[in-house]
Design an enzyme around this catalytic site. Sequence first.
Site, PDB file in Angstrom:
ATOM      1  N   GLU A 281      -4.511   4.544   1.009  1.00 19.94           N
ATOM      2  CA  GLU A 281      -4.152   5.502  -0.035  1.00 19.94           C
ATOM      3  C   GLU A 281      -3.391   4.799  -1.162  1.00 19.94           C
ATOM      4  O   GLU A 281      -3.661   5.000  -2.345  1.00 19.94           O
ATOM      5  CB  GLU A 281      -3.275   6.599   0.616  1.00 19.94           C
ATOM      6  N   GLU A 360       8.492  20.810  12.077  1.00 19.25           N
ATOM      7  CA  GLU A 360       7.244  20.241  11.561  1.00 19.25           C
ATOM      8  C   GLU A 360       6.049  20.677  12.417  1.00 19.25           C
ATOM      9  O   GLU A 360       5.010  21.094  11.897  1.00 19.25           O
ATOM     10  CB  GLU A 360       7.339  18.712  11.553  1.00 19.25           C
ATOM     11  N   GLU A 365       0.367  23.599   8.163  1.00 16.20           N
ATOM     12  CA  GLU A 365      -0.313  22.442   7.543  1.00 16.20           C
ATOM     13  C   GLU A 365      -0.682  21.390   8.583  1.00 16.20           C
ATOM     14  O   GLU A 365      -1.463  20.493   8.320  1.00 16.20           O
ATOM     15  CB  GLU A 365       0.604  21.757   6.515  1.00 16.20           C
ATOM     16  N   CYS A 501      15.075   6.845  11.784  1.00  9.81           N
ATOM     17  CA  CYS A 501      14.906   7.596  13.038  1.00  9.81           C
ATOM     18  C   CYS A 501      15.847   7.153  14.151  1.00  9.81           C
ATOM     19  O   CYS A 501      16.169   7.956  15.027  1.00  9.81           O
ATOM     20  CB  CYS A 501      13.488   7.482  13.537  1.00  9.81           C
TER      21      CYS A 501
END
Length: 572
Positions: A281, A360, A365, A501
Amino acid sequence: TVNITIDSKKLQVEQGLTILEAARQANIKIPTLCFLKDINEVGACRMCLVEIKGARTLQASCVYPVSEGLEIYTQSPSVREARKVTLELILSNHDKKCLTCVRSKNCELQTLAEELNIKELRFEGETNNYPLDDFSPSIVRDQNKCILCRRCVSVCKDVQTVNVISATERGFKSAIGCAFDLSLADVPCTNCGQCISVCPVGALREKDDTDKVWKALANPELHVVVQTAPAVRVAIGEEFGLPIGTRCTGKMVAALSKLGFAKVFDTDTAADLTIMEEGTELLNRIQNGGKLPVITSCSPGWIKFCEHNYPEFLDNLSSCKSPHEMFGAVLKSYYAEKMGIDPAKIFVVSIMPCTAKKYEAARPELSANGLADVDVVLTTREAAKMIKEAGIDFNNLEDREFDDPMGEATGAAVIFGATGGVMEAALRTVAEILEGKSLDNIEYTAVRGTEGIKEATVEFGGKKIKAAVANGLGNARKLLDSMKDGAEYDFVEIMACPGGCVNGGGQPIQPSSVRSWTDLRAERAKAIYEEDASLPIRKSHENPIVKKMYEEYFEKPGSHKAHELLHTHYTA
Ligand code: HC1
Ligand code: SF4
């Protein structure tokens, strides 16, 4: 330096220190409760009181600076009595259901009561009775356990710049909450869970989803698989008394396998897949004049922050789903086909260092073909609770490998768990594509470390790439504001939690007595980079499973099928 005495011990200490810090350096322990270094230094709880010769009243040592000639007493009778009374008053209005509290044995209030030898409560009286706020998919707030230390308020406001919880009312009615008594579910909370990590007691905790997993495991109709995030393996050991920064990959896999999961997979495998998709991308946008910079999209707390505060950057987000969501989609398509299992019968559990991942996973989505990619997200802490509940002796387990046919990952994937890791992993792959050859030097140290914002410019095959990395939402805000003011980048990594994280809101909680003086982020990140260096394959595009997935199923990065399953789009 200045000369002081603490408990008759003569000391020479640096100017600028507080009494608490000076005492600590001399190995003299002063109890604290609200104090958390760099986050909450306000002297509110009065637990760290000391007597200073010549002063009329006792002073809070966490905010009192040393000066020449100070004579300090940390254990005089008046100090000890004052601390006890203060603690008893806090306890008198505290819901003392320790037996059923998630923080039992890891509670700073409980520890203090023991250390100060509290034997009876002299001030039992009226108590507040607040309703539980458990409407958020990630965070539960129990004000009846709150001791008003304000650490959560500081971390939310000053570190994350989200500012959705604050002190309300005064006196006996003082409380911490959202404006207009709203639930956390109804304010722009990012679900980052940093407030949980700093809470000394059980007033903030994650939504416990362990029962859902026990139920799935007991259902013979379901094929229940589990995946673990990169940062979990370097922290879960803390729940079993191991030192901070202990790598426990093999034991973690063994424990999960013993719990009864049909397969134990590694989210890292999908992190490698993410690099293939995200790298492609990025190159596409660079080569075809697409929207730059590409901003990483794997941190769901960051996505929610972006939606609420910087919607103008939503089109910059990479369209890649986060790795564990990609893995869920792959498990319910490619893997289901390969294994001949009905995708609807596959139940995917993700063990994450993150509370926002619960939110999430529930987002529409993040589904494909009418099935949620991931069914349940557990934090590192919840996974440890299940392992304890099953009576598994974690520390004495034999190491075990992740399961076939998806159990292979690279060093590039494991570093996702520390700030700068996604950037470095992407650069390792993008560099080789642009240079058209294999490179030996693959460590991009400029993007490592716990600094809030890091920048690097690299050049591959004559192409310059300007990169920036921000960790913690306050730093994200600074970076985005600088971009609004004209700073230009090609690729930006943003992680909601300070340190990335490894320091997520679902990680094991260390008390202030540890956290104030040890950099958890750095210790855990060190273990992450050691794990990377120990692995035979350290570049995502060399992951044999990922290569096979493209050959057998996705064809090539960015293909139609890849878009269907591995990408998504966020709108405000
Ligand atoms: Fe993370 Fe990620 S690294 S988001 O930062 O991209 O939570 O640990 O699992 O999905 O791989 C978290 C960690 C984790 C995803 C990956
Ligand atoms: Fe603030 Fe994060 Fe806690 Fe939400 S989860 S209240 S954003 S610190």
